[in-house]
Motif scaffolding. Structure first.
Motif, PDB file in Angstrom:
ATOM      1  N   ARG A 137       0.698  -1.181  -0.030  1.00  0.00           N
ATOM      2  CA  ARG A 137       0.179  -0.126  -0.112  1.00  0.00           C
ATOM      3  C   ARG A 137       1.114   1.344   0.137  1.00  0.00           C
ATOM      4  NH1 ARG A 137      -5.003   1.908  -1.369  1.00  0.00           N
ATOM      5  NH2 ARG A 137      -5.910   2.885   0.265  1.00  0.00           N
ATOM      6  N   ASP A 138       0.312   2.329  -0.653  1.00  0.00           N
ATOM      7  CA  ASP A 138       1.334   4.342  -0.808  1.00  0.00           C
ATOM      8  C   ASP A 138       0.886   4.341   0.494  1.00  0.00           C
ATOM      9  OD1 ASP A 138       0.116   3.397  -3.731  1.00  0.00           O
ATOM     10  OD2 ASP A 138       2.584   3.631  -3.039  1.00  0.00           O
ATOM     11  N   VAL A 139       1.634   3.922   1.724  1.00  0.00           N
ATOM     12  CA  VAL A 139       1.741   4.982   3.362  1.00  0.00           C
ATOM     13  C   VAL A 139       2.424   5.565   3.007  1.00  0.00           C
ATOM     14  CG1 VAL A 139       1.494   4.752   5.208  1.00  0.00           C
ATOM     15  CG2 VAL A 139       1.107   2.313   4.064  1.00  0.00           C
ATOM     16  N   THR A 194       4.660  -0.944   2.044  1.00  0.00           N
ATOM     17  CA  THR A 194       4.728   0.129   2.009  1.00  0.00           C
ATOM     18  C   THR A 194       5.944   0.634   0.804  1.00  0.00           C
ATOM     19  OG1 THR A 194       4.204   2.663   2.610  1.00  0.00           O
ATOM     20  CG2 THR A 194       5.953   2.041   3.654  1.00  0.00           C
ATOM     21  N   PHE A 195       5.507   1.506   0.420  1.00  0.00           N
ATOM     22  CA  PHE A 195       6.123   1.964  -1.211  1.00  0.00           C
ATOM     23  C   PHE A 195       6.415   3.967  -0.896  1.00  0.00           C
ATOM     24  CE2 PHE A 195       5.079  -1.496  -3.108  1.00  0.00           C
ATOM     25  CZ  PHE A 195       3.433  -1.748  -3.516  1.00  0.00           C
ATOM     26  N   ALA A 196       7.339   3.477  -0.286  1.00  0.00           N
ATOM     27  CA  ALA A 196       7.973   4.496   0.455  1.00  0.00           C
ATOM     28  C   ALA A 196       8.912   4.194   1.316  1.00  0.00           C
ATOM     29  CB  ALA A 196       7.034   5.379   2.000  1.00  0.00           C
ATOM     30  N   GLY A 251       5.180  17.651 -10.396  1.00  0.00           N
ATOM     31  CA  GLY A 251       4.101  17.594  -9.600  1.00  0.00           C
ATOM     32  C   GLY A 251       4.415  16.669  -8.160  1.00  0.00           C
ATOM     33  N   ARG A 252       5.356  15.639  -8.257  1.00  0.00           N
ATOM     34  CA  ARG A 252       5.556  14.629  -7.603  1.00  0.00           C
ATOM     35  C   ARG A 252       6.964  14.986  -6.662  1.00  0.00           C
ATOM     36  NH1 ARG A 252       4.864   8.272  -9.480  1.00  0.00           N
ATOM     37  NH2 ARG A 252       4.663   8.422  -7.222  1.00  0.00           N
ATOM     38  N   ILE A 253       7.483  16.331  -7.009  1.00  0.00           N
ATOM     39  CA  ILE A 253       8.433  17.193  -5.870  1.00  0.00           C
ATOM     40  C   ILE A 253       7.353  16.864  -4.490  1.00  0.00           C
ATOM     41  CG2 ILE A 253       7.364  19.337  -6.228  1.00  0.00           C
ATOM     42  CD1 ILE A 253      10.432  20.131  -6.230  1.00  0.00           C
ATOM     43  N   ALA A 310      12.348   1.934  -1.460  1.00  0.00           N
ATOM     44  CA  ALA A 310      12.636   3.584  -1.731  1.00  0.00           C
ATOM     45  C   ALA A 310      12.566   3.248  -3.720  1.00  0.00           C
ATOM     46  CB  ALA A 310      14.429   3.454  -1.495  1.00  0.00           C
ATOM     47  N   LYS A 311      12.197   4.439  -3.851  1.00  0.00           N
ATOM     48  CA  LYS A 311      11.607   4.679  -5.217  1.00  0.00           C
ATOM     49  C   LYS A 311      12.233   6.153  -5.481  1.00  0.00           C
ATOM     50  CE  LYS A 311       7.262   6.040  -4.052  1.00  0.00           C
ATOM     51  NZ  LYS A 311       5.224   5.578  -4.454  1.00  0.00           N
ATOM     52  N   HIS A 312      11.943   6.256  -6.678  1.00  0.00           N
ATOM     53  CA  HIS A 312      11.966   5.430  -8.020  1.00  0.00           C
ATOM     54  C   HIS A 312      13.541   5.348  -8.721  1.00  0.00           C
ATOM     55  CE1 HIS A 312       8.127   7.384  -7.026  1.00  0.00           C
ATOM     56  NE2 HIS A 312       7.402   6.375  -7.591  1.00  0.00           N
ATOM     57  N   PHE A 313      13.491   4.070  -8.785  1.00  0.00           N
ATOM     58  CA  PHE A 313      15.191   3.468  -9.263  1.00  0.00           C
ATOM     59  C   PHE A 313      15.161   3.870 -10.509  1.00  0.00           C
ATOM     60  CE2 PHE A 313      18.969   3.080  -7.747  1.00  0.00           C
ATOM     61  CZ  PHE A 313      19.802   2.191  -8.266  1.00  0.00           C
ATOM     62  N   SER A 358       8.918  -3.772  -9.939  1.00  0.00           N
ATOM     63  CA  SER A 358       8.664  -2.436 -11.014  1.00  0.00           C
ATOM     64  C   SER A 358       7.561  -1.637 -10.352  1.00  0.00           C
ATOM     65  CB  SER A 358       8.085  -3.037 -12.441  1.00  0.00           C
ATOM     66  OG  SER A 358       6.934  -3.087 -12.067  1.00  0.00           O
ATOM     67  N   ASP A 359       7.283  -0.259 -11.214  1.00  0.00           N
ATOM     68  CA  ASP A 359       6.134   0.105 -11.043  1.00  0.00           C
ATOM     69  C   ASP A 359       5.131  -0.151 -11.421  1.00  0.00           C
ATOM     70  OD1 ASP A 359       5.874   4.128 -10.380  1.00  0.00           O
ATOM     71  OD2 ASP A 359       4.015   2.785 -10.020  1.00  0.00           O
ATOM     72  N   TRP A 360       3.811   0.363 -11.202  1.00  0.00           N
ATOM     73  CA  TRP A 360       1.972  -0.081 -11.876  1.00  0.00           C
ATOM     74  C   TRP A 360       2.678   0.100 -13.675  1.00  0.00           C
ATOM     75  CZ3 TRP A 360      -1.979  -0.920  -8.601  1.00  0.00           C
ATOM     76  CH2 TRP A 360      -2.983  -1.113  -9.184  1.00  0.00           C
ATOM     77  N   ASP A 361       3.006  -1.037 -13.261  1.00  0.00           N
ATOM     78  CA  ASP A 361       2.393  -1.225 -15.184  1.00  0.00           C
ATOM     79  C   ASP A 361       4.055  -1.601 -16.281  1.00  0.00           C
ATOM     80  OD1 ASP A 361       0.441  -0.558 -17.980  1.00  0.00           O
ATOM     81  OD2 ASP A 361       0.520  -2.298 -17.107  1.00  0.00           O
ATOM     82  N   GLU A 410       6.657  -7.956 -10.922  1.00  0.00           N
ATOM     83  CA  GLU A 410       6.249  -7.116 -11.565  1.00  0.00           C
ATOM     84  C   GLU A 410       4.824  -6.848 -11.029  1.00  0.00           C
ATOM     85  OE1 GLU A 410       4.841  -8.844 -14.855  1.00  0.00           O
ATOM     86  OE2 GLU A 410       4.414  -7.513 -16.032  1.00  0.00           O
ATOM     87  N   MET A 411       4.081  -5.010 -10.941  1.00  0.00           N
ATOM     88  CA  MET A 411       3.240  -4.912 -10.319  1.00  0.00           C
ATOM     89  C   MET A 411       2.383  -4.808 -10.925  1.00  0.00           C
ATOM     90  SD  MET A 411       2.942  -0.779  -8.404  1.00  0.00           S
ATOM     91  CE  MET A 411       4.130  -1.106  -6.211  1.00  0.00           C
ATOM     92  N   ALA A 412       1.494  -5.133 -10.943  1.00  0.00           N
ATOM     93  CA  ALA A 412       0.202  -5.008 -11.765  1.00  0.00           C
ATOM     94  C   ALA A 412       0.145  -5.484 -13.140  1.00  0.00           C
ATOM     95  CB  ALA A 412      -0.781  -3.306 -11.949  1.00  0.00           C
ATOM     96  N   GLY A 470       2.004  15.900  -6.783  1.00  0.00           N
ATOM     97  CA  GLY A 470       1.537  14.604  -6.617  1.00  0.00           C
ATOM     98  C   GLY A 470       1.956  13.622  -8.057  1.00  0.00           C
ATOM     99  N   GLU A 471       1.151  12.755  -8.439  1.00  0.00           N
ATOM    100  CA  GLU A 471       2.170  12.293  -9.372  1.00  0.00           C
ATOM    101  C   GLU A 471       1.142  12.809 -10.618  1.00  0.00           C
ATOM    102  OE1 GLU A 471       1.719   7.556  -9.592  1.00  0.00           O
ATOM    103  OE2 GLU A 471       1.869   7.520 -11.609  1.00  0.00           O
ATOM    104  N   ALA A 472       1.659  12.653 -11.921  1.00  0.00           N
ATOM    105  CA  ALA A 472       1.562  13.173 -13.039  1.00  0.00           C
ATOM    106  C   ALA A 472       0.137  14.554 -12.799  1.00  0.00           C
ATOM    107  CB  ALA A 472       0.149  11.744 -13.503  1.00  0.00           C
TER     108      ALA A 472
HETATM  109  C1  GLC Z   1       2.326   4.645  -9.440  1.00  0.00           C
HETATM  110  C2  GLC Z   1       3.382   5.340  -8.405  1.00  0.00           C
HETATM  111  C3  GLC Z   1       4.027   4.602  -7.397  1.00  0.00           C
HETATM  112  C4  GLC Z   1       3.421   3.837  -6.599  1.00  0.00           C
HETATM  113  C5  GLC Z   1       2.602   2.967  -7.461  1.00  0.00           C
HETATM  114  C6  GLC Z   1       1.294   2.099  -6.380  1.00  0.00           C
HETATM  115  O1  GLC Z   1       2.520   4.773  -9.880  1.00  0.00           O
HETATM  116  O2  GLC Z   1       4.534   5.699  -9.373  1.00  0.00           O
HETATM  117  O3  GLC Z   1       5.320   6.148  -6.880  1.00  0.00           O
HETATM  118  O4  GLC Z   1       3.714   3.394  -5.350  1.00  0.00           O
HETATM  119  O5  GLC Z   1       1.557   2.929  -8.737  1.00  0.00           O
HETATM  120  O6  GLC Z   1       0.038   2.995  -5.906  1.00  0.00           O
END
Ligand code: GLC
Length: 742
Positions: free
Chosen positions: A95-97, A139-141, A153-155, A192-195, A271-274, A303-305, A479-481
């Motif tokens: 989960r993204d916490v 967590t993805f952090a 936005g991701r700053i 730790a992301k995103h490498f 991986s990241d999503w997809d 592989e995520m998703a 935030g993202e995108a």
């Molecule tokens: C998103 C993000 C990543 C996040 C992942 C799961 O696209 O780039 O930071 O952890 O997908 O939600």
């Protein structure tokens, strides 16, 4: 007496040898399909277990699920895996916490402004406890992408522009999430992301190309990840981005040579999503089969998703394009993480073992984090702190003064706005009936283009002794995108400020934002500016505490504020260049004479239409007192290649109230095998000083601290002359120098 030694090596019963034995034993039992099943992370969620997912888990085709946070459903997912699949391998539950679970802390960029690793660690610890109580174990952090482009936005999710500060705080987050014992209740695996190098997305447009010379990659973008690996981070996530023509998700230089061979990382790469499927979209592969091959070859374990591994890895092995040994290595990384989490011994979650979601101590910690994240950027004529004793009335203006959701910021999937206390509420609670509070939105949202709310706002201002404006950006704008090509205040906010300025009242601007904003036109019109970022659940009381002097601000910028968007990228640790802009050579566009001869103006590095300095530099932040530095000195005066030096300075609280200062240590390597930045942060300390107190602050430096990657892309230490500063901002001038000798 010598005990007879058992000639047979005793079976290890703990430690890494035991762990590796457990992995080997399990791996030997697994079929190729079950191994590939472990490499799949499958979307879940919604508090139920769909039939297709149950079947896949029973068949051993799922190694992890993502986005389920209903604890009963998570326990059912785990039970299905443990009791209904052939080998009973438990699941990673991701989960993204990012900056809190139900209790929301300031966005990471705001937490970074505290320059307080212990505070950041505590926030991550609380987030881990709350997430773990819902069955989340991964967590993805921390997101530790170096970000020097606030259009991106991701700053908001980052810890700012500096490798040293990001490495220090990112490692603190890892410790917070993972605790002393990763298998203990309340500990979750960090990622730790995103490498790697994602923050260099061209034009600050998300998912865009990144072109980073290897030296810059190694000197700027990779150090925080190495610090996270050194801190024991359990996993790494690859970036979406194309890195020098080879997408990060298939980049063997960073994933094999650097991460595994040079750093010795033995955790899990996801991986990241997809992002594996997207390798074909990049034009790096012809389709999913090649994408699976490239990502697996580079060493993406899970592989995520997307499902390229599930669909193609087995046939790649059967066709001889991929060895089963390589698959085993990747699956071992996954199993090692599950063993380290203790999932084989305790796969189920008992919420009673953990503190309550949003417990009072969690909310108190979030409030304290918000206080330390606030940065006082400007405070002319000491308009702040406000006094509830002397004020008769205050106008609270703006769409962000009373929005429990917006103050939480981006990436708060599980944030619960019911726990939010807004600034308007907190100011009213603070002043009670001593001060009349006039509230008006002024504009409906930060993007509004109408002026229908201006009259109410002006009227509120005219009735008040001081005006406090809560302006900036809603959470959706970062935030993202969520990128912006122009980072001035959106909508009609500047026009609203003009209308309020016309009242002649003292104006205080409180910025709620996920990024630095370009405020060149705004700052001259207001008397004080407080950057609150998106301050989280208890941001309101934190802001009120600082506005009314209950707390003195101590935050320092983790990222540069440009004057205008066109200055970007602008950051403190820039290169000197051969013809830098200077006060003597700078000419403003309005001052260029008609028909000026070509060589009569310019000739050094600056833009005609804006001064070459930032609006506010990295490390800047005011207090309600003042601090002065003097007597920077080095002991011993030379640093031997095997030695250590101590750099010290005197810092004095020259004001009449106590305060906390962040003393910062910067160095400059005057001559390098490659050109070196004009300043680099190499240390910082939060220092509490009573009124008029004077104290010595000291830092140690070793040659390793001064090492860097030179032309050969190897880490080197070079003898030579260094400048060293200790001060309260990156624009400090309190300097000494020393030689690093052979
Ligand atoms: C998103 C993000 C990543 C996040 C992942 C799961 O696209 O780039 O930071 O952890 O997908 O939600």
């Amino acid at each position: 007496m010598t005990e007879s030694m058992d000639t047979e090596q005793a079976e290890p019963t703990s430690g890494s040898a035991f762990l590796e034995e457990r992995i080997r034993t399990l791996l030997q039992q697994m079929t190729l399909e079950e191994k590939i099943g472990q490499m799949a992370q499958v979307p879940s969620g919604g508090g139920h277990l769909p039939h297709h997912l149950r079947e896949a888990i029973q068949r051993g085709q799922v190694g992890s699920v993502i986005n389920e946070v209903d604890v009963a459903t998570v326990n059912e997912l785990q039970r299905t895996a443990v009791e209904e699949s052939r080998l009973g391998i438990p699941l990673l539950v991701g989960r993204d916490v990012i900056h809190g679970f139900a209790t929301v802390f300031p966005i990471p960029l705001g937490q970074a402004a505290s320059w307080n690793p212990r505070l950041v660690e505590l926030g991550a610890r609380i987030a881990a406890h709350e997430a773990a109580s819902r069955g989340v174990n991964w967590t993805f952090a921390p997101m530790i992408d170096i970000s020097r482009d606030p259009r991106w936005g991701r700053i908001a999710e980052s810890l700012g522009e500096d490798p040293f500060l990001t490495g220090s705080l990112g490692s603190a987050m890892v410790r917070g999430f993972q605790g002393e014992d990763l298998s203990a209740p309340g500990s979750i695996a960090a990622c730790a992301k995103h490498f790697a190098g994602y923050g260099a997305s061209e034009s600050g447009k998300d998912y865009n190309t990144t072109n980073i010379p290897e030296g810059e990659l190694r000197n700027v973008y990779l150090p925080p990840f190495q610090a996270a690996v050194d801190a024991g981070v359990a996993s790494i996530m690859t970036s979406f981005s194309d890195l020098n023509g080879v997408p990060a998700t298939a980049n063997t230089l960073i994933l094999q040579q650097i991460l595994r061979d040079e750093w010795g990382f033995d955790g899990l790469v996801v991986s990241d999503w997809d992002s594996i499927h997207q390798l074909a979209v990049h034009g790096f592969t012809a389709g999913d089969r090649d994408s699976a091959f490239e990502a697996a070859t580079a060493g993406v374990d899970m592989e995520m998703a997307s499902q390229t591994y599930a669909h193609h890895l087995a046939s790649l092995v059967h066709d001889g394009r991929m060895t089963i040994e390589h698959i085993d290595t990747m699956v071992s990384n996954i199993l090692r993480t599950k063993f380290r989490l203790g999932l084989f011994d305790t796969p189920y979650t008992d919420p009673s073992m953990l503190p309550d979601i949003a417990a009072p101590e969690h909310l108190a910690a979030a409030r304290h984090a918000a206080v330390e994240s606030l940065v006082l950027l400007k405070n002319d004529v000491r308009v702040l702190p406000l006094s509830a004793e002397s004020l008769a009335s205050v106008a609270v203006i703006g769409p962000l003064a009373d929005d429990p959701q917006e103050q939480l910021g981006t990436w708060i999937f599980d944030g619960d706005a019911r726990h939010s206390v807004t600034a308007l509420q907190a100011i009213r609670d603070m002043v009670g009936d001593r001060v009349t509070v006039h509230h008006a939105r002024g504009v409906d949202t930060t993007r509004s283009h109408d002026r229908s709310g201006f009259d109410d706002a002006v009227r509120a201002a005219e009735q008040s002794d001081v005006v406090v404006m809560f302006l900036g950006e809603e959470a959706i704008l970062s935030g993202e995108a969520h990128c912006r090509a122009d980072i001035a205040l959106p909508g009609n906010q500047e026009a609203l400020i003009d209308a309020l300025a016309a009242t002649g009242k003292p104006l205080v601007l409180v910025l709620m934002t996920g990024r630095p904003l370009a405020l060149e036109r705004v700052v001259p019109k207001v008397h004080a500016v407080v950057c609150a970022w998106h301050p989280g659940s208890l941001g309101g009381p934190a802001i009120a505490d600082v506005l009314f002097g209950v707390e003195s601000p101590s935050g320092k910028l983790p990222v540069t504020f440009p004057r205008v968007t066109g200055q970007i990228p602008i950051y403190y640790s820039h290169k000197h260049g051969g013809k830098p802009g200077t006060p003597e050579t700078f000419v403003h566009i309005d001052d260029i004479q008609a028909r000026a001869p070509q060589l009569s103006v310019g000739n050094t590095s600056f833009h005609f239409d804006v001064h070459y300095s930032p609006l506010y530099p990295f490390g800047h932040g005011l207090s309600y007192t003042t601090f002065e530095y003097d007597s920077v000195r080095v002991d011993p005066p030379e640093l031997a290649v095997s030695g250590t030096i101590t750099v010290s300075a005197e810092v004095t609280n020259t004001g009449d109230r106590d305060g906390t200062e962040v003393a910062q240590l910067y160095v400059r390597d005057l001559v390098g095998n490659v050109t070196r930045p004009v300043k680099e942060l190499k240390g910082f300390q939060r220092v509490f000083l009573a009124a008029y107190e004077r104290r010595t602050v000291s830092f140690t430096l070793t040659p390793e601290d001064l090492s860097f990657f030179g032309r050969a892309n190897t880490r080197i230490v070079e003898p030579g002359r260094f400048h060293v500063w200790i001060g309260g901002s990156s624009d400090t001038q309190t300097r000494a120098e020393f030689d690093l000798t052979d």
